[in-house]
Design a protein around this motif. Structure first.
Motif, PDB file in Angstrom:
ATOM      1  N   PHE A 122       0.833  -1.207   0.000  1.00  0.00           N
ATOM      2  CA  PHE A 122       0.000   0.000   0.000  1.00  0.00           C
ATOM      3  C   PHE A 122       0.869   1.259   0.000  1.00  0.00           C
ATOM      4  O   PHE A 122       0.455   2.300  -0.505  1.00  0.00           O
ATOM      5  CB  PHE A 122      -0.959  -0.023   1.188  1.00  0.00           C
ATOM      6  N   ALA A 172       3.164   5.383   6.608  1.00  0.00           N
ATOM      7  CA  ALA A 172       1.817   5.215   7.179  1.00  0.00           C
ATOM      8  C   ALA A 172       1.869   5.701   8.627  1.00  0.00           C
ATOM      9  O   ALA A 172       2.828   5.412   9.353  1.00  0.00           O
ATOM     10  CB  ALA A 172       1.410   3.756   7.130  1.00  0.00           C
ATOM     11  N   LEU A 198      -0.098   4.026  14.072  1.00  0.00           N
ATOM     12  CA  LEU A 198       1.145   3.244  14.091  1.00  0.00           C
ATOM     13  C   LEU A 198       2.064   3.941  15.093  1.00  0.00           C
ATOM     14  O   LEU A 198       2.884   4.794  14.733  1.00  0.00           O
ATOM     15  CB  LEU A 198       1.775   3.199  12.688  1.00  0.00           C
ATOM     16  N   HIS A 201       1.115  -7.954   7.201  1.00  0.00           N
ATOM     17  CA  HIS A 201       1.565  -6.866   8.072  1.00  0.00           C
ATOM     18  C   HIS A 201       0.580  -6.762   9.252  1.00  0.00           C
ATOM     19  O   HIS A 201      -0.633  -6.910   9.060  1.00  0.00           O
ATOM     20  CB  HIS A 201       1.548  -5.576   7.241  1.00  0.00           C
ATOM     21  N   ASP A 252       5.365  -6.898   5.738  1.00  0.00           N
ATOM     22  CA  ASP A 252       4.713  -6.201   4.637  1.00  0.00           C
ATOM     23  C   ASP A 252       3.686  -7.109   3.953  1.00  0.00           C
ATOM     24  O   ASP A 252       3.899  -8.321   3.858  1.00  0.00           O
ATOM     25  CB  ASP A 252       5.850  -5.838   3.664  1.00  0.00           C
ATOM     26  N   THR A 287      -6.024   4.560   5.251  1.00  0.00           N
ATOM     27  CA  THR A 287      -4.748   4.815   5.933  1.00  0.00           C
ATOM     28  C   THR A 287      -4.275   6.209   5.553  1.00  0.00           C
ATOM     29  O   THR A 287      -4.373   6.606   4.395  1.00  0.00           O
ATOM     30  CB  THR A 287      -3.694   3.750   5.574  1.00  0.00           C
ATOM     31  N   PHE A 323      -1.082   8.544   5.253  1.00  0.00           N
ATOM     32  CA  PHE A 323       0.372   8.478   5.112  1.00  0.00           C
ATOM     33  C   PHE A 323       0.908   9.907   5.180  1.00  0.00           C
ATOM     34  O   PHE A 323       0.268  10.825   4.655  1.00  0.00           O
ATOM     35  CB  PHE A 323       0.760   7.918   3.743  1.00  0.00           C
TER      36      PHE A 323
HETATM   37  O1  LIG Z   1       2.067  -3.752   4.169  1.00  0.00           O
HETATM   38  C1  LIG Z   1       1.755  -2.834   3.413  1.00  0.00           C
HETATM   39  O2  LIG Z   1       1.286  -3.015   2.271  1.00  0.00           O
HETATM   40  C2  LIG Z   1       1.960  -1.453   3.850  1.00  0.00           C
HETATM   41  O3  LIG Z   1       2.075  -0.579   3.022  1.00  0.00           O
HETATM   42  C3  LIG Z   1       1.956  -1.163   5.320  1.00  0.00           C
HETATM   43  C4  LIG Z   1       0.630  -0.701   5.869  1.00  0.00           C
HETATM   44  C5  LIG Z   1       0.827  -0.046   7.267  1.00  0.00           C
HETATM   45  O4  LIG Z   1       1.938   0.152   7.704  1.00  0.00           O
HETATM   46  O5  LIG Z   1      -0.207   0.292   7.871  1.00  0.00           O
HETATM   47  C6  LIG Z   1       0.061   0.370   5.042  1.00  0.00           C
HETATM   48  C7  LIG Z   1      -1.250   0.490   4.823  1.00  0.00           C
HETATM   49  C8  LIG Z   1      -2.222  -0.510   5.285  1.00  0.00           C
HETATM   50  O6  LIG Z   1      -2.938   0.087   6.327  1.00  0.00           O
HETATM   51  C9  LIG Z   1      -1.588  -1.736   5.811  1.00  0.00           C
HETATM   52  C10 LIG Z   1      -0.273  -1.830   5.993  1.00  0.00           C
END
Ligand SMILES: O=C(O)C(=O)C[C@]1(C(=O)O)C=C[C@@H](O)C=C1
Length: 282
Positions: free
Chosen positions: A14, A53, A62, A105, A129, A174, A176
């Motif tokens: 993501f 994120a 986070l 993740h 990830d 999410t 970022f």
């Molecule tokens: O593992 C991924 O694909 C990420 O980009 C990490 C991540 C995060 O750190 O929150 C990013 C967005 C989503 O909420 C889930 C995971």
């Protein structure tokens, strides 16, 4: 030369989607397995910018990333919201009945915990990830194992969705932050949002006084997150996101806040993103 953008995770994560939505697809992605590596890559110049994120509308903040930013010299220069749709993906011949292990993740696992609790005899394994989990299943031809990841990750790694949109709630976003070494001048001209952290003395009413500094100048608090001050038990850092109409209102609120704080840091002043329309499209 293409701008180098550090992301946490591999292509298909993501973070990659967020980076391309913010900067466009004509960038060089610098893959970092951890958020520590991401901060290091930007701080030491291996990447020009980073995408990190920071909070999710289903699973929450986070938390370690607030401390990472506080301990770095990096600046937040923007933000982006991404609608996160999680799928259970596996090798093409697999179905949900074959699955004995699910990897992803921890934030992705938390976003789908209702679905996961409905399954029986399935081991849940945290990985670095979503895309990495997909790649490992694909490369090692792991039968009986599925990943929680995006549709894009399924395509890149040749996997098939066996359960779609498994997040607890469709309003799964999410946020970022976009980080860099310096704050670009053109951003501060259109800025209406700031991310700060402050600490207060243990006195009656000190948080109330701090918060009243914001309301006095019409500054809207969009996030307040407390984190422990390591080494000083039961003392906290308060991370806050503030939205303001005029830069002067923000400056006045900060001056008033300073009168009560034992610590104050501004991480960046930037343009607020809209949850549907992102910054570059405004
Ligand atoms: O593992 C991924 O694909 C990420 O980009 C990490 C991540 C995060 O750190 O929150 C990013 C967005 C989503 O909420 C889930 C995971």
């Amino acid at each position: 030369m293409k701008e180098k953008v550090a992301i946490q995770g591999l292509k298909g994560s993501f973070h990659q989607e967020a980076a391309e939505k913010y900067f466009g697809t004509d960038i060089e992605i610098v893959e970092c397995l951890t958020f520590q590596q991401l901060v290091k890559a930007v701080s030491e110049g291996a990447a020009d910018k980073g995408i990190m994120a920071i909070e999710n509308s289903v699973a929450g903040s986070l938390l370690p990333n607030y401390s990472l930013l506080r301990d770095s010299d990096l600046q937040i220069e923007g933000e982006i919201f991404l609608r996160i749709s999680q799928h259970l993906i596996a090798l093409p011949e697999q179905s949900i009945n074959n699955i004995r292990e699910i990897q992803s993740h921890p934030m992705a696992i938390a976003q789908c915990d209702k679905f996961l609790h409905s399954l029986h005899d399935v081991r849940i394994v945290s990985t670095d990830d979503t895309a990495l989990s997909a790649r490992l299943i694909s490369e090692n031809k792991l039968k009986g194992v599925a990943a929680i990841a995006s549709e894009k990750a399924a395509k890149i790694y040749g996997l098939k969705p066996i359960a779609k949109s498994i997040e607890n709630n469709p309003n799964n976003y999410t946020r970022f932050v976009v980080i860099g070494k310096t704050q670009p001048a053109e951003i501060s001209e259109v800025a209406n949002k700031a991310s700060i952290a402050f600490a207060l003395q243990h006195k009656v009413g000190s948080l109330q006084k701090a918060l009243s500094a914001f309301s006095r100048y019409g500054v809207n608090l969009t996030l307040l997150q407390s984190l422990p001050q390591v080494g000083s038990p039961w003392e906290y850092y308060f991370h806050a996101d503030l939205v303001f109409r005029h830069r002067d209102d923000f400056e006045l609120a900060i001056s008033a806040l300073k009168q009560n704080t034992s610590y104050l840091k501004t991480f960046g002043i930037y343009k607020e993103a809209n949850i549907n329309r992102n910054q570059n499209e405004n």
